[in-house]
Design an enzyme around this catalytic site. Structure first.
Site, PDB file in Angstrom:
ATOM      1  N   GLU A  69      -1.573   8.394   7.855  1.00 47.23           N
ATOM      2  CA  GLU A  69      -2.303   9.344   7.017  1.00 47.23           C
ATOM      3  C   GLU A  69      -3.150  10.237   7.907  1.00 47.23           C
ATOM      4  O   GLU A  69      -3.528   9.844   9.010  1.00 47.23           O
ATOM      5  CB  GLU A  69      -3.262   8.589   6.073  1.00 47.23           C
ATOM      6  CG  GLU A  69      -2.586   7.964   4.892  1.00 47.23           C
ATOM      7  CD  GLU A  69      -3.561   7.248   3.967  1.00 47.23           C
ATOM      8  OE1 GLU A  69      -4.738   7.052   4.345  1.00 47.23           O
ATOM      9  OE2 GLU A  69      -3.126   6.888   2.868  1.00 47.23           O
ATOM     10  N   ARG A 129      -7.954  -6.908  -9.587  1.00 50.65           N
ATOM     11  CA  ARG A 129      -8.738  -8.107  -9.915  1.00 50.65           C
ATOM     12  C   ARG A 129     -10.149  -7.683 -10.295  1.00 50.65           C
ATOM     13  O   ARG A 129     -10.502  -6.516 -10.164  1.00 50.65           O
ATOM     14  CB  ARG A 129      -8.828  -9.018  -8.690  1.00 50.65           C
ATOM     15  CG  ARG A 129      -9.349  -8.260  -7.471  1.00 50.65           C
ATOM     16  CD  ARG A 129      -9.747  -9.143  -6.331  1.00 50.65           C
ATOM     17  NE  ARG A 129      -9.841  -8.382  -5.085  1.00 50.65           N
ATOM     18  CZ  ARG A 129     -10.830  -7.604  -4.732  1.00 50.65           C
ATOM     19  NH1 ARG A 129     -11.854  -7.468  -5.523  1.00 50.65           N
ATOM     20  NH2 ARG A 129     -10.813  -6.941  -3.590  1.00 50.65           N
ATOM     21  N   HIS A 168     -16.974   6.254   0.036  1.00 49.52           N
ATOM     22  CA  HIS A 168     -16.067   5.356  -0.680  1.00 49.52           C
ATOM     23  C   HIS A 168     -16.532   5.318  -2.136  1.00 49.52           C
ATOM     24  O   HIS A 168     -17.605   4.830  -2.421  1.00 49.52           O
ATOM     25  CB  HIS A 168     -16.130   3.957  -0.053  1.00 49.52           C
ATOM     26  CG  HIS A 168     -15.358   2.911  -0.809  1.00 49.52           C
ATOM     27  ND1 HIS A 168     -14.724   1.868  -0.201  1.00 49.52           N
ATOM     28  CD2 HIS A 168     -15.123   2.742  -2.127  1.00 49.52           C
ATOM     29  CE1 HIS A 168     -14.135   1.111  -1.101  1.00 49.52           C
ATOM     30  NE2 HIS A 168     -14.370   1.620  -2.283  1.00 49.52           N
ATOM     31  N   LYS A 177       0.816  -1.226   0.000  1.00 48.89           N
ATOM     32  CA  LYS A 177       0.000   0.000   0.000  1.00 48.89           C
ATOM     33  C   LYS A 177       0.845   1.270   0.000  1.00 48.89           C
ATOM     34  O   LYS A 177       0.412   2.294  -0.525  1.00 48.89           O
ATOM     35  CB  LYS A 177      -0.961  -0.009   1.190  1.00 48.89           C
ATOM     36  CG  LYS A 177      -1.840  -1.261   1.291  1.00 48.89           C
ATOM     37  CD  LYS A 177      -2.645  -1.519   0.034  1.00 48.89           C
ATOM     38  CE  LYS A 177      -3.226  -2.927   0.017  1.00 48.89           C
ATOM     39  NZ  LYS A 177      -3.773  -3.316  -1.282  1.00 48.89           N
ATOM     40  N   GLY A 204      -8.561  -3.558   3.248  1.00 53.93           N
ATOM     41  CA  GLY A 204      -9.775  -4.074   3.854  1.00 53.93           C
ATOM     42  C   GLY A 204      -9.980  -3.634   5.295  1.00 53.93           C
ATOM     43  O   GLY A 204     -10.927  -4.061   5.931  1.00 53.93           O
TER      44      GLY A 204
END
Ligand code: MV4
Length: 448
Positions: free
Chosen positions: A200, A291, A208, A116, A164
């Site tokens: 962050e 994906r 989202h 990430k 997640g």
């Protein structure tokens, strides 16, 4: 084009991929655990192989078993579906190494976006907006305090190998930094076997919003617009829709172009999704999903493009047959994930389905693998069907969704359909005034 594809997954997504294979004239091999022997994807496939005992670790995550099945049946490609091994770079490399094409991006891009910190760095480099944060990993409590001072409170610690939502910790002030740092680090180690963490600025109440992209191996990249996935619980998406009510046509076009440009620069090939948080009119890149996604059907219904077929064609080295200007976004689409869960507690509700009836009619699509008398095993994901609703306007879409949910009959178990019937009568929901915290924190606190 491929001759025979092994589908390394189960449930509704395995059925969805089978359908695409059949439309393309490709032979299929289903794999299954012991208990999944009579599942629909096994019945619909040309061949099937039992790959192990019921626990996912012994079957759908059993690399040796899946590879043997692909070799023994003479497959020239493998579709990993969603979840399970779909973003596992080592697995993808092994599959390709056996001369079987992994239907997904280059393993290099799976690892790059799986990290990430690296993903964020790359995206930043290519002009994608990101949240203010640490420059790379954070190694000590003192460093964390210094960085928090710089970016401003509240701050959020995240796992570099995460995603997640696991292992995230918020600190509201300097007094909370030490605990948050240590907790985030230990949760990262336990969950991902890697205790690298980064920081962050914490966005308090964002939406989202994600952008679906498709890229072929000739450098052609298009986006299929956005999906608002704010309605979620415990990092499980429940309702997705497109277009997002909070975006102006200008904002939509701009973020689409930004996503496409970044994907071009990265050299990514395949289907993928850029996940953003959206707050006060600003986008912030979070992660890229490398994906197919569960909610891909929302964008298919909105554009008429078959994302899974395109994914398979691209993996086979074919060229995208359309450009960005050929894509038409029409009407409004909502998806409701029907999970075998109690609609109040969200506890799993496995068991036997008795009576079953799926809604239908213009603009209604149900992707599912269940049938009456089917016994839902307790071993896997609780998703049993996806109800997608398409209409000209959002208002009409909401009405149609209410009708469809009233028609739906799944007797014998509890499902999230009962929750959606209530949500569709809520004024925030009707206005589209939601955030990532709305379902968990807000909607029950007042009368609708
Ligand atoms: C955030 C955030 C607020 N601020 N990052 C959760 C999963 C991971 N993909 C990113 N997540 C978040 N990152 C900053 N800087 C809030 C979340 C978050 C969240 C994001 C998307 C959907 C649901 C969520 C639920 C809780 C927290």
């Amino acid at each position: 084009m491929f001759q025979k594809i092994l589908i390394a997954n189960r449930g509704e997504i395995a059925v969805r991929i089978l359908r695409a294979c059949k439309m393309l004239g490709i032979k299929t091999v289903a794999v299954h655990s012991v208990i999944d022997e009579s599942l629909m994807h096994v019945r619909f496939a040309d061949e099937s192989v039992c790959i192990g005992p019921n626990r996912a670790a012994d079957s759908y995550l059993n690399v040796a078993s899946i590879l043997s099945a692909a070799e023994l049946t003479g497959c020239d490609a493998l579709h990993p579906g969603v979840g399970f091994l779909s973003e596992n770079a080592k697995f993808a490399k092994m599959v390709n190494g056996h001369g079987i094409k992994f239907i997904g991006p280059d393993p290099l891009h799976l690892s790059e976006m799986g990290d990430k910190i690296l993903a964020k760095k790359k995206m930043m480099e290519y002009g994608v907006p990101v949240v203010k944060g640490s420059d790379g990993d954070v190694q000590s409590v003192d460093a964390a305090k210094r960085i928090a001072e710089e970016i401003g409170y509240p701050v959020l610690f995240k796992a570099a190998s995460g995603g997640g939502g696991k292992g995230m910790k918020v600190a509201e002030s300097i007094s909370e930094i030490e605990d948050a740092f240590r907790l985030a680090k230990s949760e990262a180690r336990v969950n991902f076997g890697d205790d690298t963490i980064y920081m962050e600025r914490y966005l308090k109440n964002p939406r989202h919003i994600e952008i679906q992209i498709i890229a072929d191996s000739f450098g052609n990249v298009v986006h299929l617009g956005e999906r608002d996935c704010s309605i979620q619980r415990n990092h499980q998406k429940l309702i997705e829709e497109s277009p997002c009510t909070a975006l102006s046509p200008d904002q939509r076009q701009k973020i689409g172009e930004i996503a496409v440009r970044a994907v071009e620069k990265i050299g990514y090939v395949g289907v993928g999704t850029l996940e953003f948080l959206f707050e006060d009119g600003e986008f912030f890149f979070m992660e890229m999903n490398t994906r197919l996604q569960v909610e891909h059907g929302v964008s298919e219904e909105l554009t008429g493009i078959d994302i899974v077929s395109e994914q398979i064609r691209i993996a086979a080295g074919e060229r995208l047959s359309f450009g960005q200007s050929d894509i038409r976004f029409s009407g409004h689409v909502m998806e409701f994930r029907i999970n075998a869960e109690d609609s109040e507690t969200f506890l799993p509700s496995p068991g036997r389905i008795e009576e079953l009836f799926f809604p239908g009619g213009n603009g209604i699509r149900v992707d599912s693998h269940i049938y009456s008398e089917y016994v839902i095993p307790p071993f896997y994901d609780s998703l049993i069907a996806k109800l997608m609703v398409r209409a000209d306007s959002r208002q009409e879409c909401l009405s149609k969704a209410r009708c469809a949910l009233d028609e739906l009959v799944i007797d014998g178990i509890s499902t999230t359909a009962e929750l959606y019937k209530k949500l569709l009568r809520n004024t925030d929901m009707i206005r589209g005034d939601v955030s990532i915290h709305w379902l968990e924190d807000d909607w029950k606190n007042y009368d609708t």
